[in-house]
Design a protein around this motif. Structure first.
Motif, PDB file in Angstrom:
ATOM      1  N   LEU A  35      29.047  31.185  43.180  1.00 40.60           N
ATOM      2  CA  LEU A  35      28.872  31.194  44.638  1.00 40.60           C
ATOM      3  C   LEU A  35      30.169  30.882  45.376  1.00 40.60           C
ATOM      4  O   LEU A  35      30.298  31.188  46.571  1.00 40.60           O
ATOM      5  N   HIS A  36      31.123  30.233  44.708  1.00 38.04           N
ATOM      6  CA  HIS A  36      32.406  29.870  45.330  1.00 38.04           C
ATOM      7  C   HIS A  36      33.571  30.346  44.463  1.00 38.04           C
ATOM      8  O   HIS A  36      34.391  29.526  44.012  1.00 38.04           O
ATOM      9  N   PRO A  37      33.664  31.648  44.199  1.00 39.08           N
ATOM     10  CA  PRO A  37      34.711  32.128  43.276  1.00 39.08           C
ATOM     11  C   PRO A  37      36.127  31.869  43.784  1.00 39.08           C
ATOM     12  O   PRO A  37      37.057  31.719  42.987  1.00 39.08           O
ATOM     13  N   GLU A  38      36.272  31.788  45.118  1.00 38.96           N
ATOM     14  CA  GLU A  38      37.615  31.593  45.668  1.00 38.96           C
ATOM     15  C   GLU A  38      38.168  30.206  45.385  1.00 38.96           C
ATOM     16  O   GLU A  38      39.381  29.968  45.483  1.00 38.96           O
ATOM     17  N   GLN A  39      37.288  29.246  45.010  1.00 37.64           N
ATOM     18  CA  GLN A  39      37.743  27.881  44.759  1.00 37.64           C
ATOM     19  C   GLN A  39      38.079  27.616  43.285  1.00 37.64           C
ATOM     20  O   GLN A  39      38.505  26.519  42.941  1.00 37.64           O
ATOM     21  N   ILE A  40      37.873  28.622  42.435  1.00 41.52           N
ATOM     22  CA  ILE A  40      38.170  28.469  41.015  1.00 41.52           C
ATOM     23  C   ILE A  40      39.515  29.122  40.713  1.00 41.52           C
ATOM     24  O   ILE A  40      39.678  30.333  40.901  1.00 41.52           O
ATOM     25  N   PRO A  41      40.498  28.350  40.275  1.00 39.39           N
ATOM     26  CA  PRO A  41      41.820  28.921  39.989  1.00 39.39           C
ATOM     27  C   PRO A  41      41.763  29.920  38.835  1.00 39.39           C
ATOM     28  O   PRO A  41      40.875  29.831  37.981  1.00 39.39           O
ATOM     29  N   PRO A  42      42.701  30.867  38.778  1.00 39.24           N
ATOM     30  CA  PRO A  42      42.748  31.805  37.651  1.00 39.24           C
ATOM     31  C   PRO A  42      43.152  31.076  36.371  1.00 39.24           C
ATOM     32  O   PRO A  42      43.739  29.993  36.421  1.00 39.24           O
ATOM     33  N   PRO A  43      42.840  31.659  35.214  1.00 39.86           N
ATOM     34  CA  PRO A  43      43.213  31.010  33.944  1.00 39.86           C
ATOM     35  C   PRO A  43      44.723  30.921  33.785  1.00 39.86           C
ATOM     36  O   PRO A  43      45.467  31.769  34.281  1.00 39.86           O
ATOM     37  N   ASP A  44      45.176  29.872  33.107  1.00 38.68           N
ATOM     38  CA  ASP A  44      46.609  29.667  32.908  1.00 38.68           C
ATOM     39  C   ASP A  44      47.217  30.767  32.056  1.00 38.68           C
ATOM     40  O   ASP A  44      48.201  31.389  32.408  1.00 38.68           O
ATOM     41  N   ARG A  45      46.608  30.983  30.887  1.00 36.97           N
ATOM     42  CA  ARG A  45      47.142  31.983  29.962  1.00 36.97           C
ATOM     43  C   ARG A  45      46.040  32.414  29.020  1.00 36.97           C
ATOM     44  O   ARG A  45      45.075  31.683  28.779  1.00 36.97           O
ATOM     45  N   GLU A  46      46.166  33.625  28.513  1.00 39.80           N
ATOM     46  CA  GLU A  46      45.206  34.148  27.557  1.00 39.80           C
ATOM     47  C   GLU A  46      45.615  33.735  26.144  1.00 39.80           C
ATOM     48  O   GLU A  46      46.771  33.913  25.749  1.00 39.80           O
TER      49      GLU A  46
ATOM     50  N   LEU B 224      36.876  27.733  27.140  1.00 40.64           N
ATOM     51  CA  LEU B 224      36.119  27.752  28.396  1.00 40.64           C
ATOM     52  C   LEU B 224      36.663  28.727  29.422  1.00 40.64           C
ATOM     53  O   LEU B 224      36.122  28.817  30.536  1.00 40.64           O
ATOM     54  N   GLU B 225      37.726  29.460  29.089  1.00 49.43           N
ATOM     55  CA  GLU B 225      38.388  30.309  30.071  1.00 49.43           C
ATOM     56  C   GLU B 225      37.503  31.453  30.562  1.00 49.43           C
ATOM     57  O   GLU B 225      37.683  31.946  31.664  1.00 49.43           O
ATOM     58  N   LYS B 226      36.546  31.917  29.753  1.00 45.95           N
ATOM     59  CA  LYS B 226      35.707  33.063  30.111  1.00 45.95           C
ATOM     60  C   LYS B 226      34.391  32.659  30.793  1.00 45.95           C
ATOM     61  O   LYS B 226      33.645  33.511  31.257  1.00 45.95           O
ATOM     62  N   ILE B 227      34.098  31.357  30.842  1.00 49.48           N
ATOM     63  CA  ILE B 227      32.833  30.885  31.415  1.00 49.48           C
ATOM     64  C   ILE B 227      33.021  30.613  32.899  1.00 49.48           C
ATOM     65  O   ILE B 227      34.037  30.039  33.305  1.00 49.48           O
ATOM     66  N   PRO B 228      32.060  31.021  33.769  1.00 49.93           N
ATOM     67  CA  PRO B 228      32.177  30.703  35.201  1.00 49.93           C
ATOM     68  C   PRO B 228      32.361  29.202  35.408  1.00 49.93           C
ATOM     69  O   PRO B 228      31.579  28.389  34.909  1.00 49.93           O
ATOM     70  N   GLY B 229      33.403  28.846  36.131  1.00 46.44           N
ATOM     71  CA  GLY B 229      33.721  27.438  36.331  1.00 46.44           C
ATOM     72  C   GLY B 229      34.837  26.958  35.437  1.00 46.44           C
ATOM     73  O   GLY B 229      35.455  25.923  35.684  1.00 46.44           O
ATOM     74  N   ARG B 230      35.072  27.698  34.364  1.00 51.57           N
ATOM     75  CA  ARG B 230      36.151  27.432  33.419  1.00 51.57           C
ATOM     76  C   ARG B 230      36.316  25.950  33.084  1.00 51.57           C
ATOM     77  O   ARG B 230      35.427  25.327  32.535  1.00 51.57           O
ATOM     78  N   LEU B 231      37.460  25.352  33.448  1.00 54.05           N
ATOM     79  CA  LEU B 231      37.792  24.003  32.982  1.00 54.05           C
ATOM     80  C   LEU B 231      36.921  22.909  33.600  1.00 54.05           C
ATOM     81  O   LEU B 231      36.970  21.767  33.157  1.00 54.05           O
ATOM     82  N   LEU B 232      36.116  23.248  34.624  1.00 55.59           N
ATOM     83  CA  LEU B 232      35.183  22.244  35.156  1.00 55.59           C
ATOM     84  C   LEU B 232      34.221  21.773  34.070  1.00 55.59           C
ATOM     85  O   LEU B 232      33.717  20.647  34.113  1.00 55.59           O
ATOM     86  N   HIS B 233      33.975  22.640  33.079  1.00 53.75           N
ATOM     87  CA  HIS B 233      33.035  22.281  32.012  1.00 53.75           C
ATOM     88  C   HIS B 233      33.617  21.253  31.050  1.00 53.75           C
ATOM     89  O   HIS B 233      32.873  20.678  30.246  1.00 53.75           O
ATOM     90  N   THR B 234      34.931  21.037  31.094  1.00 53.82           N
ATOM     91  CA  THR B 234      35.505  20.016  30.210  1.00 53.82           C
ATOM     92  C   THR B 234      34.946  18.638  30.543  1.00 53.82           C
ATOM     93  O   THR B 234      34.798  17.788  29.654  1.00 53.82           O
TER      94      THR B 234
END
Length: 432
Positions: free
Chosen positions: A199-210, A90-100
């Protein structure tokens, strides 16, 4: 006259419920009062025969088995394994881990059958992880509130079994009919999450690791037990190899095997799961028995026929009737849980629905969907209660976060109405 009888019985029902009497006994009590006052039929033997007949139905056997399966899985590491297996993809999808939240609820719904169990299990595991990684509480909790309701729509579903028994509709076909709507609704939740994240990119943390593709595949091994169990349970129904009851028994055995491999199938856990499932089923069975007697009493009084005739006389177009029923269930959901809503209303509503020309299979999925909507509406939204217990947030705040999910469920109702094949196509092509 019918209006006054109906109003009287409703007032009596709420008075008994308000006094703290169990729902099943309240329904039976109202039925007894109604038959005693407004019919000449002897009440005693009618009550005994109806309660015994509704409680000893072979079709109902699937219900305690699916409940027991959910209780066993609740005590395993299944939810934790799902998070480990899903997160790397899920790291590449907008929202990342929110989709879990959403994907985890979708997967767990396919082995649980309970909205509250799905919401609680995924919430216990996902919310602390998301908070630790810096994801905002509002969207994390809001998506969990909506996705937790998928426990009702994606089979196996306890409420579908209850509807199938009360409406005399094939439970296997109901299960299959819920697959596409459930996946589509999960897709709508994910689409909303992606839009919110953009719409709120600043509230999504960067990915932990690739992670490399090979590493992602390695992490996916955690999904093997749950995917295997889902395939065994739903595949046996879809292929026609097993009935819903036989598939439920297969699910219980499969969940025990998973628990044994994970090292959590202790004697204490086995007893706890059995007692937990027994308590929940006895509560549901009592409600079903009381509702069956109330349905019989309503039939002798003549209320369903007169209500159907009254609604028919309004000449509501089908879409207006659907919106009226949706509003009815949402309001009722402010006071009753989903199973109580279904067993309390089906005896009255089904003649009306059949007269309006709706397919009872399609209507069953519609009922489950609007009951889902009621799960996140205050003051008695069961998923909101579950989330309040986990997060210590106010019900009003939780309701605001869940409101976008409520709107998406409304969109889903419209999609089902205008494209009925969303519900009907898979059952029509089901084997067996």
């Amino acid at each position: 006259m019918d209006f006054y009888i109906t109003a009287f019985l409703i007032v009596v029902l709420f008075a008994i419920l308000g006094s703290g009497v169990w729902i099943g006994l309240s329904l039976a009590g109202v039925a007894w009062i109604g038959m005693q006052l407004f019919t000449s039929r002897p009440v005693g033997d009618a009550m005994v025969m109806t309660i015994w007949g509704s409680s000893s139905s072979w079709t109902l056997t699937a219900l305690p088995l699916f409940i027991w399966m959910g209780e066993i899985l609740f005590r395993t590491k299944l939810s934790e394994d799902m998070f480990k297996g899903l997160a790397p993809w899920l790291e590449k999808i907008p929202g990342r881990l929110l989709h879990t939240n959403i994907i985890g609820c979708t997967i767990f719904a396919a082995v649980s059958g309970s909205s509250a169990a799905t919401c609680a299990t995924i919430g216990k595991m996902a919310l602390p992880e998301l908070k630790k990684r810096g994801y905002p509480d509002s969207i994390a909790i809001g998506t969990l509130a909506g996705a937790g309701t998928l426990g009702l729509l994606i089979p196996p579903s306890i409420i579908m079994i209850v509807y199938g028994v009360t409406a005399n509709v094939s439970i296997a076909k109901l299960f299959i009919a819920g697959v596409f709507p459930g996946l589509l609704l999960a897709g709508l939740f994910m689409a909303y999450t992606m839009v919110w994240a953009l719409l709120h990119p600043e509230q999504i943390p960067p990915p932990d690791r690739e992670l490399t593709f090979r590493q992602k595949l390695h992490e996916s091994r955690h999904l093997i037990p749950v995917v295997t169990l889902i395939t065994a349970v739903l595949g046996s129904i879809y292929s026609g190899v097993a009935t819903a009851t036989e598939a439920a028994a297969l699910g219980v055995v499969g969940s025990m095997i998973i628990a044994a491999f994970q090292g959590v199938l202790t004697w204490q856990n086995f007893i706890d799961s059995l007692l937990g499932g027994t308590r929940l089923y006895c509560m549901i069975a009592l409600i079903l028995a009381g509702a069956a007697f109330l349905t019989l009493a309503m039939g002798y009084i003549g209320l369903p026929r007169h209500l159907a005739e009254w609604i028919t006389s309004l000449h509501l177009p089908p879409l207006a009737l659907i919106f009226a029923l949706m509003l009815f269930f949402i309001v009722l959901g402010c006071f009753l849980d989903g199973i109580s809503m279904v067993v309390l209303t089906m005896g009255v509503l089904l003649p009306t629905v059949e007269r309006a020309g709706f397919d009872l299979l399609w209507f069953g999925i519609f009922v489950v969907l609007v009951v889902e909507m009621a799960q996140i509406t205050p003051p008695v939204g069961f998923n909101l209660f579950v989330l309040q217990g986990m997060t210590r947030k106010e019900i009003s705040w939780l309701s605001r976060q869940a409101f976008p999910m409520f709107v998406l469920m409304l969109v889903m109702v419209l999609l089902m109405y205008f494209v009925p094949d969303i519900t009907n196509w898979l059952p029509q092509h089901m084997g067996g």
